[in-house]
Design a protein around this motif. Structure first.
Motif, short mmCIF file in Angstrom:
data_model
loop_
_atom_site.label_atom_id
_atom_site.label_comp_id
_atom_site.label_asym_id
_atom_site.label_seq_id
_atom_site.Cartn_x
_atom_site.Cartn_y
_atom_site.Cartn_z
N VAL A 162 0.86 -1.18 0.00
CA VAL A 162 0.00 0.00 0.00
C VAL A 162 0.90 1.23 0.00
CG1 VAL A 162 -1.73 1.34 1.25
CG2 VAL A 162 -1.90 -1.16 1.19
N PHE A 163 0.78 2.04 -1.03
CA PHE A 163 1.53 3.29 -1.12
C PHE A 163 0.59 4.42 -0.75
CE2 PHE A 163 3.34 6.70 -4.07
CZ PHE A 163 4.35 7.04 -3.19
N ALA A 164 0.82 5.04 0.40
CA ALA A 164 -0.05 6.10 0.93
C ALA A 164 0.79 7.33 1.22
CB ALA A 164 -0.77 5.61 2.18
N PRO A 165 1.18 8.05 0.18
CA PRO A 165 2.07 9.21 0.37
C PRO A 165 1.34 10.43 0.88
CG PRO A 165 1.43 9.04 -1.92
CD PRO A 165 0.81 7.85 -1.22
N SER A 166 2.11 11.37 1.43
CA SER A 166 1.57 12.67 1.81
C SER A 166 1.46 13.55 0.57
CB SER A 166 2.49 13.34 2.82
OG SER A 166 3.75 13.63 2.21
N ARG A 167 0.76 14.66 0.73
CA ARG A 167 0.64 15.62 -0.38
C ARG A 167 2.03 16.13 -0.78
NH1 ARG A 167 -3.60 20.68 -0.70
NH2 ARG A 167 -2.70 21.72 -2.52
N SER A 168 2.87 16.42 0.20
CA SER A 168 4.19 16.97 -0.12
C SER A 168 5.09 15.95 -0.80
CB SER A 168 4.86 17.51 1.14
OG SER A 168 5.05 16.48 2.09
N GLU A 169 4.84 14.67 -0.58
CA GLU A 169 5.64 13.64 -1.25
C GLU A 169 5.30 13.58 -2.74
OE1 GLU A 169 8.57 10.50 -1.03
OE2 GLU A 169 7.99 12.13 0.32
N ILE A 170 4.03 13.72 -3.08
CA ILE A 170 3.62 13.68 -4.48
C ILE A 170 3.83 15.03 -5.16
CG2 ILE A 170 1.65 13.36 -6.03
CD1 ILE A 170 2.70 10.77 -4.92
N TYR A 171 3.56 16.11 -4.43
CA TYR A 171 3.73 17.46 -4.98
C TYR A 171 4.62 18.28 -4.05
CZ TYR A 171 -0.51 16.08 -7.55
OH TYR A 171 -1.43 15.42 -8.33
N PRO A 172 5.95 18.13 -4.16
CA PRO A 172 6.84 18.94 -3.31
C PRO A 172 6.64 20.44 -3.53
CG PRO A 172 8.05 17.17 -4.41
CD PRO A 172 6.69 17.22 -5.02
N ALA A 173 6.21 20.79 -4.72
CA ALA A 173 5.82 22.17 -5.04
C ALA A 173 4.62 22.09 -5.97
CB ALA A 173 6.97 22.91 -5.72
N ASP A 174 3.88 23.18 -6.06
CA ASP A 174 2.74 23.18 -6.98
C ASP A 174 3.25 22.89 -8.40
OD1 ASP A 174 1.01 23.76 -4.95
OD2 ASP A 174 1.02 25.93 -5.31
#
Length: 295
Positions: A99-111
């Motif tokens: 199960v890959f459950a990343p944080s928002r910052s992991e997927i989008y370090p910046a907008d």
């Protein structure tokens, strides 16, 4: 249970670098990887997707990420159900491996400045009501396909326009993955399973049943052609509009399965009857494939 007799427990990962290491090991072992992308709040529809992935793949990855890019201002991003512990139990019960459950910052370090454009198909129906939604959806799906590098990715047919766009993206951008679809899973009252169903009160759910009734009525009338389908579907939705609370129709339309453009009068053959409506504060979508006869 696992082969050792211990309870099955998928590996939980929230970082891209750890995911990459696991994926490299699977590649070295020659394992066929199947991916099920989700936003969590898993239900029996997701279970069906995971079972299909388990059948087709030798390693199953479920991603859980509520993607901010596909929510418009004022939509339900903040209240979208997040139930990671329950989702992990579901994934364990269906024998997912990771199960890959990343944080928002992991997927989008910046907008992100570079995103996927959904094109003309992404601007009709759901795309017209929710401008930019499909761009955000395709962007995160493409990122997940790159990160997991699956051989197979499994999606539900309930989100039919989304599925058609993902197939189009994979074809147009030469993404080396097989897209596998799974038929819509419905509750005993006919309502298509959706994480957003949790928002519905008992009275709202009763009204919402007009959506599947309209689809099935339309399918039953398909032998009479396009206009017969739409008449039958609208009659069921008229009953829903008179319910309390009322069903507020956005669209009921017949579309091509490949392009999601409207079926013109006189056309016969495969089509999809698609519907979208609000009940209370909750927006619901559904669709049903059918075969049109001559008018």
């Amino acid at each position: 249970m696992s082969a050792s007799g211990k309870p099955w427990s998928p590996l939980l990962i929230d970082r891209i670098d750890r995911l990459s290491r696991v994926r490299e090991n699977w590649w070295a072992d020659g394992r066929r990887v199947a991916l099920v992308p989700t936003m969590g709040a898993l239900h029996d529809g997701h279970r069906a997707l995971i079972r299909t992935a388990r059948r087709l793949g030798e390693a199953v990855v479920v991603t859980i990420f509520v993607n901010p890019l596909q929510f418009l201002p004022g939509e339900d991003f903040d209240r979208y159900p997040r139930r990671l512990e329950a989702d992990l139990r579901t994934c364990a019960a269906e024998h997912a491996d990771l199960v890959f459950a990343p944080s928002r910052s992991e997927i989008y370090p910046a907008d992100p400045e570079v995103t996927v454009c959904a094109g003309a198909m992404g601007r009709v129906l759901e795309g017209a009501t929710r401008p930019g939604h499909f761009d955000g959806m395709l962007t995160v799906v493409l990122k997940l396909l790159h990160l997991v590098r699956p051989d197979i990715a499994v999606f539900g047919e309930k989100d039919g326009q989304q599925l058609a766009l993902i197939r189009k993206m994979v074809t147009d951008l030469d993404v080396p993955v097989r897209i596998q679809s799974e038929p819509t899973v419905r509750d005993s009252d006919g309502l298509a399973l959706s994480s957003r169903n949790a928002y519905l009160s008992d009275a709202e759910r009763s009204s919402a049943r007009a959506l599947p009734r309209a689809l099935f009525a339309g399918r039953d009338a398909a032998g009479g052609g396009r206009d017969a389908v739409l008449r039958a579907g609208r009659k069921a939705l008229d009953d829903g509009a008179a319910a309390s609370p009322p069903v507020e129709l956005d669209y009921l339309t017949l579309v091509s399965p490949d392009t999601w453009t409207e079926i013109p009068p006189g056309m016969t053959g495969p089509a999809i009857l698609a519907v979208a409506a609000k009940v209370g504060d909750t927006r619901l979508i559904d669709n049903l494939p059918l075969v049109l006869g001559p008018e």
